[in-house]
Design an enzyme around this catalytic site. Structure first.
Site, PDB file in Angstrom:
ATOM      1  N   SER A 149       2.741 -12.775  -4.410  1.00 19.20           N
ATOM      2  CA  SER A 149       4.190 -12.743  -4.592  1.00 19.20           C
ATOM      3  C   SER A 149       4.885 -12.924  -3.231  1.00 19.20           C
ATOM      4  CB  SER A 149       4.584 -11.433  -5.293  1.00 19.20           C
ATOM      5  OG  SER A 149       5.902 -11.517  -5.766  1.00 19.20           O
ATOM      6  N   ASP A 225       4.210 -14.091 -16.540  1.00 17.84           N
ATOM      7  CA  ASP A 225       4.818 -13.398 -15.397  1.00 17.84           C
ATOM      8  C   ASP A 225       6.337 -13.415 -15.575  1.00 17.84           C
ATOM      9  OD1 ASP A 225       5.917 -12.833 -12.851  1.00 17.84           O
ATOM     10  OD2 ASP A 225       4.133 -13.611 -11.842  1.00 17.84           O
ATOM     11  N   HIS A 258       2.396 -10.376 -13.679  1.00 16.37           N
ATOM     12  CA  HIS A 258       2.548 -10.359 -12.221  1.00 16.37           C
ATOM     13  C   HIS A 258       1.775  -9.205 -11.570  1.00 16.37           C
ATOM     14  CE1 HIS A 258       4.796 -11.944  -8.801  1.00 16.37           C
ATOM     15  NE2 HIS A 258       5.155 -10.729  -8.415  1.00 16.37           N
TER      16      HIS A 258
END
Lengths: 280, 280
Positions: A149, A225, A258
């Site tokens: 991320s 996600d 995620h």
């Protein structure tokens, strides 16, 4: 540069350590973790840096990343730094996406952030020196980088700016273009000021458009996600590497989100991919 | 028996779920996690129950246990219950080793614990029924049991009392004889009262001495475990199985401690060991 040992624990045929040191880049005490697979005296092992995402410390991936088994199998050292300076004297923001836990791997130029938020220098310059000085088995010429991320953004931009320094680069659900998402706009405006031209060296897609190249790249992104559409926008990276004619394997993984449930699923693939490129 | 879904997350080629249900055994809302590997419709998969240790909930092993990769490879369902009843109305103790988080897998007979602390019935009777009613792919005739520390004690004693019900039994750093350690003496005196004869059905070594048998058994124990000498006393189990002429593989692992860094290291071995014995 000296470090203090917080803990060293045997795991998966190696040693999982947690350490602190006084950072000159951030002016604060920084914590990081290092997993060292068992090795013979004098043996040198490649090093994989893992940069974590928003709100994380070294601990999230160290506890949930499931990297020790593949790192022991491939004899790769795994290093997990923190995501920002910490401490009572360090400025912070109310949001989870700016300030502490959200260093975005930039060197901030704007007050009050410019005093401590130098995570670019910390990762690019200081962390390799700390490892070289304290981990004799670490072969700092065999260095790979990955992250998740915000940390995927860090891995991509740091490697694109320093292609000769990293032999292998991958990312899990990276923020591919801070110029084009709310997380990135808030962070880069805050740390760097309003001149968007200054942001381009912290944007993987802009770096590629401006001529930066890597020999290849592995990205995994979950299709379930929640941040994919609004923040991560993986398609922008696919388009940038396509425009540049750059090699990249970008895998969209159906059903995955995620979280570390996603990261841990594909960690062994990434470690193997790095290990192949880090073999001396 | 109906359950509520807290979350279901894709991981390692399967689904990691967390669920709650109103337990008739404990009279409280109980939380548990289940990992179900991908399978074809109508396929039935074996089930491995994992009982956690002192202070733990379902979450510790679910986050740190590293069981999903081997369970997906071997197509084994992994179930992690809580370690005690919870809630504002449930009595508790100041210590970490008694009361909430420390159910010791007994049916308490002493007030105030006897109202809720029925973790023996919960694991032996209710949890299998909850699984049978809500997870159609779970083959409840192919059931294995394992656990860590207090949960290793739970796995051993539950299996020794019900040898026909569990096809495979293992433990990580189990409390092998509550009759002979401070954790056990505090918990069994508190839950069962001062008559030590009533404790024997909750003591793996005493059960073996009293005639209980299992076809075989796998135990891993770290030699750097701070609780080995004062609480776990693995040698007492080795002596009991030796006296009984019972098959058991008890592995003392140099350098490993009592943490999930140890458990996760040997989890794949345990899952493979159970999978072999759970194949239909």
């Amino acid at each position: 540069m000296t470090i203090e040992t917080v803990s060293e624990t045997r795991s998966h045929g190696g040693t999982q350590g947690v350490y602190t040191h006084q950072s000159s880049a951030t002016g604060t005490l920084m914590t990081f973790s290092v997993f060292v697979p068992d090795h013979v005296p004098g043996e040198k092992l490649p090093v994989l840096l893992y940069l974590s995402g928003l709100t994380c410390t070294h601990a999230n991936v160290t506890e949930k990343g499931e990297f020790r088994s593949p790192c022991a199998a491939h004899k790769v050292i795994f290093v997990a730094p923190d995501t920002s300076p910490r401490g009572d004297d360090v400025p912070d923001d109310e949001g989870y996406d700016f300030g502490k836990g959200a260093g975005f791997y930039v060197n901030a130029t704007q007050a009050p952030w410019s005093a401590n938020f130098h995570m670019r220098s910390y990762i690019e310059d200081e962390m390799p020196q700390v490892l070289a000085d304290n981990f004799a088995m670490a072969d700092m010429d065999l260095l790979g980088i990955t992250g998740h991320s915000m940390g995927g953004h860090g891995a991509l931009t740091i490697a694109l700016r320093n292609p000769a320094r990293y032999r292998s680069v991958s990312a899990f659900s990276p923020i591919v273009s801070p110029l084009n998402c709310p997380w990135g706009e808030k962070a880069l405006a805050g740390y760097l000021g309003p001149d968007r031209a200054a942001w381009r060296e912290y944007d993987a897609c802009a770096l590629i458009d401006d001529g930066a190249r890597l020999p290849d790249l592995l990205v995994d992104q979950g299709l379930a996600d929640n941040f994919l559409e609004g923040q991560l926008k993986t398609h922008l990276l696919a388009e940038a590497v396509d425009r540049a004619g750059m090699e990249a394997t970008i895998r969209m993984q159906p059903g995955y989100d995620h979280s570390y449930y996603f990261i841990s699923t594909f960690m062994a693939d990434h470690v193997a991919w790095h290990a192949e490129r880090l073999s001396a």
